[in-house]
Write an enzyme that holds these catalytic residues in place. Structure first.
Site, mmCIF file in Angstrom:
data_model
loop_
_atom_site.group_PDB
_atom_site.id
_atom_site.type_symbol
_atom_site.label_atom_id
_atom_site.label_comp_id
_atom_site.label_asym_id
_atom_site.label_seq_id
_atom_site.Cartn_x
_atom_site.Cartn_y
_atom_site.Cartn_z
ATOM 1 N N CYS A 32 -1.343 33.203 11.355
ATOM 2 C CA CYS A 32 -1.082 33.782 12.671
ATOM 3 C C CYS A 32 -0.634 32.726 13.674
ATOM 4 C CB CYS A 32 -2.343 34.481 13.168
ATOM 5 S SG CYS A 32 -2.973 35.626 11.960
ATOM 6 N N TYR A 58 5.581 17.544 11.815
ATOM 7 C CA TYR A 58 6.538 16.439 11.997
ATOM 8 C C TYR A 58 7.988 16.909 12.091
ATOM 9 C CZ TYR A 58 2.583 13.845 9.887
ATOM 10 O OH TYR A 58 1.365 13.315 9.590
ATOM 11 N N ARG A 95 3.456 7.562 -0.212
ATOM 12 C CA ARG A 95 4.540 8.532 -0.340
ATOM 13 C C ARG A 95 5.525 8.151 -1.455
ATOM 14 N NH1 ARG A 95 6.217 11.506 4.080
ATOM 15 N NH2 ARG A 95 5.210 9.960 5.398
ATOM 16 N N GLU A 102 0.839 -1.206 0.000
ATOM 17 C CA GLU A 102 0.000 0.000 0.000
ATOM 18 C C GLU A 102 0.872 1.254 0.000
ATOM 19 O OE1 GLU A 102 -2.231 -0.496 3.592
ATOM 20 O OE2 GLU A 102 -3.469 -2.094 2.763
HETATM 21 C C1 LIG Z 1 -2.717 1.382 6.524
HETATM 22 C C2 LIG Z 1 -1.805 2.255 5.742
HETATM 23 N N1 LIG Z 1 -1.371 1.839 4.533
HETATM 24 C C3 LIG Z 1 -0.563 2.601 3.776
HETATM 25 C C4 LIG Z 1 -0.138 3.851 4.198
HETATM 26 C C5 LIG Z 1 0.718 4.658 3.289
HETATM 27 O O1 LIG Z 1 1.961 4.978 3.825
HETATM 28 P P1 LIG Z 1 3.047 5.645 2.895
HETATM 29 O O2 LIG Z 1 2.463 6.860 2.296
HETATM 30 O O3 LIG Z 1 4.184 5.947 3.783
HETATM 31 O O4 LIG Z 1 3.433 4.638 1.870
HETATM 32 C C6 LIG Z 1 -0.541 4.309 5.460
HETATM 33 C C7 LIG Z 1 -0.089 5.624 5.943
HETATM 34 O O5 LIG Z 1 -0.428 6.122 6.973
HETATM 35 C C8 LIG Z 1 -1.405 3.503 6.250
HETATM 36 O O6 LIG Z 1 -1.834 3.910 7.445
#
Ligand SMILES: Cc1ncc(COP(=O)(O)O)c(C=O)c1O
Length: 432
Positions: free
Chosen positions: A350, A325, A285, A282
């Site tokens: 602000c 962050y 980023r 999944e």
């Molecule tokens: C369950 C799950 N999958 C995938 C991601 C995607 O993470 P990234 O954008 O670091 O690949 C996240 C990010 O919070 C997540 O919570």
């Protein structure tokens, strides 16, 4: 091709001293669409998806793009055309994924707080699988699926208690985190799932955190979950998938090495082969992070006795990662310059937390110049807000020589659109 700024962000480079996104000069886009402006490179999105697909080809993983990273419909659509599915965490993200053309069976739905309404919607869409994060969610899902007369396919999110060595707010696979179930509880939850009506066990899920610098946490987590996976595989023939989540990092700094995908493959693929389940991922980023920049115009350069401030028309409402962050983003001038000075790069909001950079060597820009905040494609616009009643920025997608306005800039009218009373009615509070 001109001089690029970051590793693996080849789509953004200087040509004749002007910053470009693919074949388009950023100055041209800022002139046409205004600022603040998110600019995305479709070539980069495609290239990152392909890098993942090809490096992991031996396992033919199913890749579910994490919509939370960037929910721009044009990008989701392009990924869907290439074969990606989607990872969603709300009814709204599911709606966006479906609207962008992602087939329902390629969608997985995570998140610890799914409401009844969201579950109903996802069951009605016949999504690929629910990533279940607790026992009560499992019970609720079973009850809703039974009422509808359908089977809900589930993967239980396990929490392997691995330190992903990342920011505490984005670290999700440690035992004190609110996500998933520890390995012992997960085993009991699977037994319960097997006994519940209208539930089909589809796989195992985890997501450790984000961004991860290397493959080590994935390897450690796989070693920990392997016994559970093998137990499931032997007991439940419908259990076929092992979803490793996202988290692969990207370079945010000049000279920072990219995430080593080959090392990731070398660590992950043999382990998954032994486990004997099909790999799913999944990534968010990794695919979109370096596909986007935030373009802003300098409004003022202000100095006090201690500091110099470059004040731009973009603020923390557009990109909140630096204050939230402590994240680092490279900041460059859209017209290349050798001249630098020490400065904070800040927005108009602000709050003292409204900054993109603090006390660093920044390009020596002046009022009216354009700057670009690099690596803003992930968790940029998707975390944007209307704070200080600022309309959200426009988003444009560049594809070679073509430009598409993916989302227009919000107007002041947009800010009040959901407030259904005209100001003249404010004093007349009605009884329910
Ligand atoms: C369950 C799950 N999958 C995938 C991601 C995607 O993470 P990234 O954008 O670091 O690949 C996240 C990010 O919070 C997540 O919570």
């Amino acid at each position: 091709m001109g001089r690029i700024i970051l590793h693996e962000a080849e789509s953004f480079f200087y040509r004749n001293g002007r910053l470009h996104a693919e074949e388009i000069a950023i100055e041209e886009l800022a002139g046409r669409f205004g600022t603040p402006l998110y600019v995305y490179s479709l070539a980069h999105v495609r290239a990152q998806y392909e890098r993942l697909r090809i490096t992991l080809a031996e396992a033919a993983p199913s890749i579910h793009y994490a919509v939370k990273a960037n929910a721009c419909g044009a990008l989701i659509h392009a990924l869907g055309v290439m074969g990606a599915g989607a990872d969603v965490v709300s009814g709204g993200e599911l709606f966006r994924a479906r609207r962008a053309g992602i087939p329902a069976e390629r969608i997985v739905y995570a998140g610890i707080g799914k409401t009844g309404e969201e579950i109903e919607y996802a069951l009605g869409e016949r999504i690929g699988a629910f990533t279940v994060e607790s026992e009560p969610e499992l019970e609720r899902l079973s009850a809703f699926a039974r009422r509808r007369g359908v089977a809900a396919r589930v993967a239980i999110r396990v929490n392997p208690d691995v330190d992903p060595q990342t920011h505490v707010y984005t670290s999700t696979g440690k035992k004190e985190s609110k996500f998933g179930l520890d390995l012992e509880r997960a085993r009991c939850a699977y037994e319960r799932a097997a006994a519940l009506p209208n539930i089909e066990i589809a796989g195992v899920h985890m997501h450790l955190g984000s961004p991860l610098a290397d493959e080590k946490p994935y390897a450690e987590a796989l070693d920990k979950v392997a016994p559970l996976c093998e137990w499931l595989r032997d007991r439940f023939p419908s259990c076929t998938t092992l979803d490793l989540g996202g988290g692969m990092g990207i370079p945010y700094r000049r000279r920072q090495k990219p995430f080593d995908l080959a090392a990731f493959a070398a660590a992950v693929l043999p382990r998954v082969r032994v486990i004997g389940l099909r790999l799913a991922l999944e990534p968010g980023r990794y695919i979109v992070g370096n596909a986007g920049i935030l373009v802003a115009r300098v409004q003022y350069v202000k100095e006090n006795a201690f500091r110099r401030f470059i004040i731009t028309d973009a603020g923390m409402n557009d990109l909140i990662r630096p204050p939230l962050y402590g994240a680092w983003h490279e900041i460059v001038a859209v017209r290349e310059t050798e001249a630098h000075f020490r400065a904070d790069v800040v927005g108009p909001i602000c709050e003292s937390g409204d900054f993109f950079a603090q006390d660093r060597e920044a390009p020596a820009v002046r009022e009216g110049d354009l700057i670009a905040v690099m690596s803003a494609g992930a968790y940029g616009f998707s975390m944007a807000s209307n704070y200080n009643s600022r309309g959200r920025a426009a988003e444009v997608v560049v594809d070679g020589t073509r430009v598409m306005l993916a989302r227009r800039r919000e107007t002041w009218d947009d800010l009040v659109r959901a407030e259904d009373e005209a100001p003249s009615q404010y004093g007349r509070v009605k009884a329910m």
